[in-house]
Motif scaffolding. Sequence first.
Motif, PDB file in Angstrom:
ATOM      1  N   VAL A  44      -8.728   2.974  -2.501  1.00 14.70           N
ATOM      2  CA  VAL A  44      -8.314   3.601  -1.536  1.00 14.70           C
ATOM      3  C   VAL A  44      -9.281   3.265  -0.309  1.00 14.70           C
ATOM      4  O   VAL A  44     -10.493   2.903  -0.598  1.00 14.70           O
ATOM      5  N   TYR A  45      -8.752   3.481   1.049  1.00 14.95           N
ATOM      6  CA  TYR A  45      -9.877   3.585   2.040  1.00 14.95           C
ATOM      7  C   TYR A  45      -9.359   4.358   3.220  1.00 14.95           C
ATOM      8  O   TYR A  45      -7.769   4.650   3.319  1.00 14.95           O
ATOM      9  N   PRO A  46      -9.957   4.796   4.071  1.00 14.92           N
ATOM     10  CA  PRO A  46      -9.588   5.665   5.260  1.00 14.92           C
ATOM     11  C   PRO A  46      -9.094   4.926   6.396  1.00 14.92           C
ATOM     12  O   PRO A  46      -9.727   3.839   6.688  1.00 14.92           O
ATOM     13  N   PHE A  47      -8.024   5.000   7.049  1.00 13.86           N
ATOM     14  CA  PHE A  47      -7.729   4.521   8.254  1.00 13.86           C
ATOM     15  C   PHE A  47      -7.339   5.656   9.403  1.00 13.86           C
ATOM     16  O   PHE A  47      -6.634   6.536   9.290  1.00 13.86           O
ATOM     17  N   ALA A  48      -8.107   5.483  10.504  1.00 13.05           N
ATOM     18  CA  ALA A  48      -7.965   6.741  11.381  1.00 13.05           C
ATOM     19  C   ALA A  48      -7.550   5.754  12.946  1.00 13.05           C
ATOM     20  O   ALA A  48      -8.547   5.490  13.616  1.00 13.05           O
ATOM     21  N   PRO A  49      -6.181   5.741  13.077  1.00 14.45           N
ATOM     22  CA  PRO A  49      -5.911   5.262  14.482  1.00 14.45           C
ATOM     23  C   PRO A  49      -6.304   6.186  15.525  1.00 14.45           C
ATOM     24  O   PRO A  49      -5.825   7.389  15.388  1.00 14.45           O
ATOM     25  N   THR A  50      -6.481   5.511  16.846  1.00 16.87           N
ATOM     26  CA  THR A  50      -6.751   6.619  17.802  1.00 16.87           C
ATOM     27  C   THR A  50      -5.770   6.362  19.033  1.00 16.87           C
ATOM     28  O   THR A  50      -5.713   6.832  19.976  1.00 16.87           O
TER      29      THR A  50
ATOM     30  N   CYS B  51       0.746  -1.429   0.040  1.00 16.63           N
ATOM     31  CA  CYS B  51      -0.044  -0.171  -0.060  1.00 16.63           C
ATOM     32  C   CYS B  51       0.775   1.143  -0.001  1.00 16.63           C
ATOM     33  O   CYS B  51       1.966   1.300   0.175  1.00 16.63           O
ATOM     34  N   THR B  52       0.369   2.360  -0.144  1.00 17.03           N
ATOM     35  CA  THR B  52       0.774   3.684  -0.145  1.00 17.03           C
ATOM     36  C   THR B  52      -0.063   4.438   0.906  1.00 17.03           C
ATOM     37  O   THR B  52      -1.326   4.320   0.585  1.00 17.03           O
ATOM     38  N   VAL B  53       0.190   5.218   1.715  1.00 16.79           N
ATOM     39  CA  VAL B  53      -0.278   5.824   2.675  1.00 16.79           C
ATOM     40  C   VAL B  53      -0.157   7.228   2.786  1.00 16.79           C
ATOM     41  O   VAL B  53       1.409   7.572   2.743  1.00 16.79           O
ATOM     42  N   VAL B  54      -1.010   8.188   2.849  1.00 14.53           N
ATOM     43  CA  VAL B  54      -0.840   9.756   2.945  1.00 14.53           C
ATOM     44  C   VAL B  54      -1.240  10.070   4.084  1.00 14.53           C
ATOM     45  O   VAL B  54      -2.811   9.863   4.509  1.00 14.53           O
ATOM     46  N   GLY B  55      -0.697  10.865   4.988  1.00 12.17           N
ATOM     47  CA  GLY B  55      -1.307  11.325   6.260  1.00 12.17           C
ATOM     48  C   GLY B  55      -1.998  12.659   6.276  1.00 12.17           C
ATOM     49  O   GLY B  55      -1.474  13.520   5.535  1.00 12.17           O
ATOM     50  N   PHE B  56      -3.101  12.589   7.203  1.00  9.36           N
ATOM     51  CA  PHE B  56      -3.700  13.770   7.335  1.00  9.36           C
ATOM     52  C   PHE B  56      -4.097  13.876   8.951  1.00  9.36           C
ATOM     53  O   PHE B  56      -3.841  12.849   9.581  1.00  9.36           O
ATOM     54  N   GLY B  57      -4.092  15.249   9.270  1.00 11.57           N
ATOM     55  CA  GLY B  57      -4.667  15.313  10.723  1.00 11.57           C
ATOM     56  C   GLY B  57      -5.078  16.592  11.191  1.00 11.57           C
ATOM     57  O   GLY B  57      -5.120  17.626  10.382  1.00 11.57           O
ATOM     58  N   ASP B  58      -5.647  16.588  12.379  1.00  8.32           N
ATOM     59  CA  ASP B  58      -5.853  18.048  12.870  1.00  8.32           C
ATOM     60  C   ASP B  58      -5.177  17.914  14.442  1.00  8.32           C
ATOM     61  O   ASP B  58      -4.628  17.017  14.867  1.00  8.32           O
ATOM     62  N   ALA B  59      -5.802  18.725  15.283  1.00  9.62           N
ATOM     63  CA  ALA B  59      -5.192  19.049  16.734  1.00  9.62           C
ATOM     64  C   ALA B  59      -5.417  17.480  17.311  1.00  9.62           C
ATOM     65  O   ALA B  59      -4.617  17.040  18.245  1.00  9.62           O
TER      66      ALA B  59
ATOM     67  N   HIS C 107      -6.904  14.544  15.904  1.00  8.56           N
ATOM     68  CA  HIS C 107      -7.079  12.891  15.061  1.00  8.56           C
ATOM     69  C   HIS C 107      -6.189  12.880  14.139  1.00  8.56           C
ATOM     70  O   HIS C 107      -5.518  13.806  13.369  1.00  8.56           O
ATOM     71  N   ARG C 108      -6.082  11.548  13.787  1.00 13.27           N
ATOM     72  CA  ARG C 108      -4.870  11.139  12.714  1.00 13.27           C
ATOM     73  C   ARG C 108      -5.607  10.163  11.597  1.00 13.27           C
ATOM     74  O   ARG C 108      -6.778   9.671  12.051  1.00 13.27           O
ATOM     75  N   LEU C 109      -5.444  10.651  10.381  1.00 13.01           N
ATOM     76  CA  LEU C 109      -6.296   9.830   9.352  1.00 13.01           C
ATOM     77  C   LEU C 109      -5.381   9.429   8.188  1.00 13.01           C
ATOM     78  O   LEU C 109      -4.633  10.473   7.791  1.00 13.01           O
ATOM     79  N   GLY C 110      -5.341   8.287   7.690  1.00 10.23           N
ATOM     80  CA  GLY C 110      -4.386   8.112   6.585  1.00 10.23           C
ATOM     81  C   GLY C 110      -5.315   7.893   5.375  1.00 10.23           C
ATOM     82  O   GLY C 110      -6.410   6.894   5.514  1.00 10.23           O
ATOM     83  N   ILE C 111      -4.944   8.092   4.255  1.00 11.33           N
ATOM     84  CA  ILE C 111      -5.535   7.568   2.998  1.00 11.33           C
ATOM     85  C   ILE C 111      -4.758   6.651   2.659  1.00 11.33           C
ATOM     86  O   ILE C 111      -3.783   6.829   2.122  1.00 11.33           O
ATOM     87  N   VAL C 112      -5.239   5.472   2.525  1.00 14.22           N
ATOM     88  CA  VAL C 112      -4.435   4.320   2.116  1.00 14.22           C
ATOM     89  C   VAL C 112      -4.738   3.677   0.812  1.00 14.22           C
ATOM     90  O   VAL C 112      -6.071   3.473   0.367  1.00 14.22           O
ATOM     91  N   TYR C 113      -3.814   3.732  -0.144  1.00 17.08           N
ATOM     92  CA  TYR C 113      -3.934   3.252  -1.458  1.00 17.08           C
ATOM     93  C   TYR C 113      -3.543   1.563  -1.612  1.00 17.08           C
ATOM     94  O   TYR C 113      -2.628   1.466  -1.019  1.00 17.08           O
ATOM     95  N   LEU C 114      -4.598   0.743  -1.770  1.00 18.55           N
ATOM     96  CA  LEU C 114      -4.112  -0.757  -2.116  1.00 18.55           C
ATOM     97  C   LEU C 114      -3.724  -0.761  -3.347  1.00 18.55           C
ATOM     98  O   LEU C 114      -4.466  -0.929  -4.210  1.00 18.55           O
ATOM     99  N   PHE C 115      -2.371  -1.054  -3.506  1.00 16.75           N
ATOM    100  CA  PHE C 115      -1.865  -1.404  -4.746  1.00 16.75           C
ATOM    101  C   PHE C 115      -2.514  -2.633  -5.865  1.00 16.75           C
ATOM    102  O   PHE C 115      -2.796  -2.183  -6.949  1.00 16.75           O
ATOM    103  N   LYS C 116      -2.708  -3.777  -5.135  1.00 18.17           N
ATOM    104  CA  LYS C 116      -3.412  -4.665  -5.688  1.00 18.17           C
ATOM    105  C   LYS C 116      -4.804  -4.475  -6.093  1.00 18.17           C
ATOM    106  O   LYS C 116      -5.098  -5.361  -6.906  1.00 18.17           O
ATOM    107  N   ARG C 117      -5.410  -3.551  -5.294  1.00 13.58           N
ATOM    108  CA  ARG C 117      -6.836  -3.548  -5.730  1.00 13.58           C
ATOM    109  C   ARG C 117      -7.219  -2.291  -6.358  1.00 13.58           C
ATOM    110  O   ARG C 117      -8.273  -2.140  -7.335  1.00 13.58           O
ATOM    111  N   GLY C 118      -6.442  -1.268  -6.537  1.00 16.24           N
ATOM    112  CA  GLY C 118      -6.336   0.059  -7.273  1.00 16.24           C
ATOM    113  C   GLY C 118      -7.518   0.823  -6.367  1.00 16.24           C
ATOM    114  O   GLY C 118      -7.873   1.748  -7.235  1.00 16.24           O
TER     115      GLY C 118
END
Length: 186
Positions: free
Chosen positions: A141-147, A118-126, A128-139
């Motif tokens: 994306v999905y969001p992933f928000a670890p807490t 995968c490829t992950v691009v990070g986003f955030g605010d004060a 929260h964290r959010l990653g936009i995850v690109y699945l190489f084999k599927r073409g």
Amino acid sequence: MGFLDILLGRTEPVQPDLDVLFAIPGAACTVQAALGMAPTGAGAVCFKAAEGADRAVNESLALLGLGDTLDVRLTHDEFGFTWITCRQSTVDLPVLLTALHAVNSTLADAGFGSSLLCTVVGFGDAGHRLGIVYLFKRGTVYPFAPTGDRHRDTALEMRARAELARDLPVEPDLERWFPIWDAPVL
């Protein structure tokens, strides 16, 4: 695909569309407006290092080292995956995504496309964290928000999915939204 493949239920893998990465800046505007989360200037490519991949990895690192706008690191996680992480001191999302695309392309062109996860691009605010995850084999994306402590904010992920679906091919199968706890960009 042949007759035997049909009988055995095999399907052809989806051909990855790395150009999806270049649609992320448009989606970033949507995420920022709808969710208040801005790009962090960090992104990473995750792959399972295979025998002989060292040359392609070194080529990728050398290519990324040509500019002075990226801090590039190579790390390994507890599951045996390798991460090439790019960080910017001044966020320029198109430049970051061009670099991540170059890493993916270099590895795929060297014959290691099946090793790309995968490829992950990070986003955030004060708070929260959010990653936009690109699945190489599927073409897709999905969001992933670890807490923290191996938990995720599924409500934020669902809101992000609704917003991202306007701009990106979102992975429809929630079972494939795997957690990437050790992603160095989140």
